[in-house]
Design an enzyme around this catalytic site. Structure first.
Site, PDB file in Angstrom:
ATOM      1  N   ASP A 110       4.658  -0.433   4.964  1.00 13.34           N
ATOM      2  CA  ASP A 110       3.446  -0.509   5.801  1.00 13.34           C
ATOM      3  C   ASP A 110       2.223  -0.810   4.930  1.00 13.34           C
ATOM      4  O   ASP A 110       1.340  -1.577   5.333  1.00 13.34           O
ATOM      5  CB  ASP A 110       3.229   0.813   6.549  1.00 13.34           C
ATOM      6  CG  ASP A 110       4.430   1.182   7.396  1.00 13.34           C
ATOM      7  OD1 ASP A 110       5.160   0.263   7.830  1.00 13.34           O
ATOM      8  OD2 ASP A 110       4.657   2.388   7.610  1.00 13.34           O
TER       9      ASP A 110
ATOM     10  N   GLY B   7      10.488  -5.843  -6.235  1.00  9.84           N
ATOM     11  CA  GLY B   7       9.364  -6.672  -5.808  1.00  9.84           C
ATOM     12  C   GLY B   7       9.641  -7.359  -4.485  1.00  9.84           C
ATOM     13  O   GLY B   7      10.347  -6.807  -3.630  1.00  9.84           O
TER      14      GLY B   7
END
Ligand code: RIB
Length: 308
Positions: free
Chosen positions: A255, A227
């Protein structure tokens, strides 16, 4: 006039993706199992992610006057992205070699920015209007560092929310951090920038503190399957990943995360909500092959968040 949308400065590269069990060693040839050619480049991928997530996006870059450059411009038209992108007659469009590891979806990349490596202070100046009127401005480090710094400085001075995605990591002076409302490295970039070995949330917190001491507003460090950590003045939250199916290709996951984060901030979400949104965008992108083509649309992200 109220600021709106997301402006991103970065590179486009044609991604040539080779899937194999392992990378060859020097002097060796091995057989791969899959090949893909598609649009890439971190800034360009982030633009596609943000646009598909519902943001009004302007992408500032350069491409060559060649087939890859034409394909890039056609893609922006199709995705509804405003392209502030001159075609350079003297430099070819950038390209990236991407090794995709069969079975794990892990990747290794060599990127040559090509024409976008020429994006300089003149491009920042030529796009002053869009940089200063956007709600969010984002850069990475595939363009020259001075260009990224100039863009962040201009945006921050105009009251625009700035995101500095320091990818790939580079040797940096501390000045750039002062113009970064958010700094969003992955674990290896955070380690390279701070000297702290980042392996888990606790060590990410230490690295984030170093970034804050350098002048960053809030650090947002991504750690793949662990995470991410959102860490700033008065906030330190672990954002878990969102699982949307089998992971086949992690290329461009950062991205996707950054593009989603920027889009959510631009529509007025708080940092934590925006980071969760970015995590959901990334969670879907890794279940698909390619970089820009793997970015999900807003309804898919909303469905994933609703089911969580
Ligand atoms: O983050 C993934 C991207 O890095 C690829 O699309 C490649 O072009 C490189 O820029």
């Amino acid at each position: 006039m109220a600021k709106s949308g997301v402006a991103i400065l970065g590179i486009y590269a044609a991604d040539l993706q080779f899937t194999a069990k392992r990378q060859p060693v020097m002097g060796e040839t091995i057989l791969g199992s899959k090949f893909g050619l598609g649009p890439g480049g971190k800034g360009s991928n982030q633009s596609v992610a943000a646009a598909r997530a519902g943001a009004k996006v302007t992408f500032i870059s350069r491409v060559g006057k060649d087939t890859f450059g034409d394909a890039a411009l056609a893609m922006y038209a199709k995705e509804g992205i405003t392209a502030r992108i001159p075609q350079d007659e003297h430099h070819a469009t950038g390209a990236a070699y991407i090794f995709l590891e069969e079975g794990t979806g892990g990747n290794a990349i060599i990127v040559v920015p090509g024409a976008a490596g020429q994006v300089g202070l003149a491009d920042v100046e030529a796009n002053r209007d869009v940089i200063t009127s956007s709600a969010v401005f984002m850069v990475q480090l595939e363009t020259p560092v001075e260009t990224a710094l100039a863009g962040l400085k201009l945006a921050k001075g105009a009251g625009v929310t700035t995101i500095f995605n320091p990818a790939p990591a580079a040797k940096l002076g501390d000045e750039i951090y002062r113009y970064s409302d958010y700094c969003t490295p992955n674990e290896s970039e955070a380690a390279a920038l701070t000297g702290v070995a980042v392996t888990d949330i606790a060590s990410a917190r230490k690295a984030a503190d170093v970034l804050l001491s350098k002048g960053v507003g809030t650090a947002l460090i991504t750690l793949g399957a662990q995470g991410s950590l959102l860490h700033g003045q008065g906030i330190s939250v672990h954002i878990p990943i969102f699982s949307a199916g089998k992971v086949v290709d992690t290329t461009g996951a950062g991205d996707a995360f950054n593009g989603g984060f920027a889009a959510a901030l631009a529509r007025g979400a708080g940092a934590e909500e925006a980071a969760r949104f970015g995590a959901a965008v990334a969670g879907i992108s890794v279940t698909r092959y390619g970089t820009a083509p793997s970015m999900p649309y807003l309804h898919e992200v909303e469905a994933l968040l609703k089911g969580a």
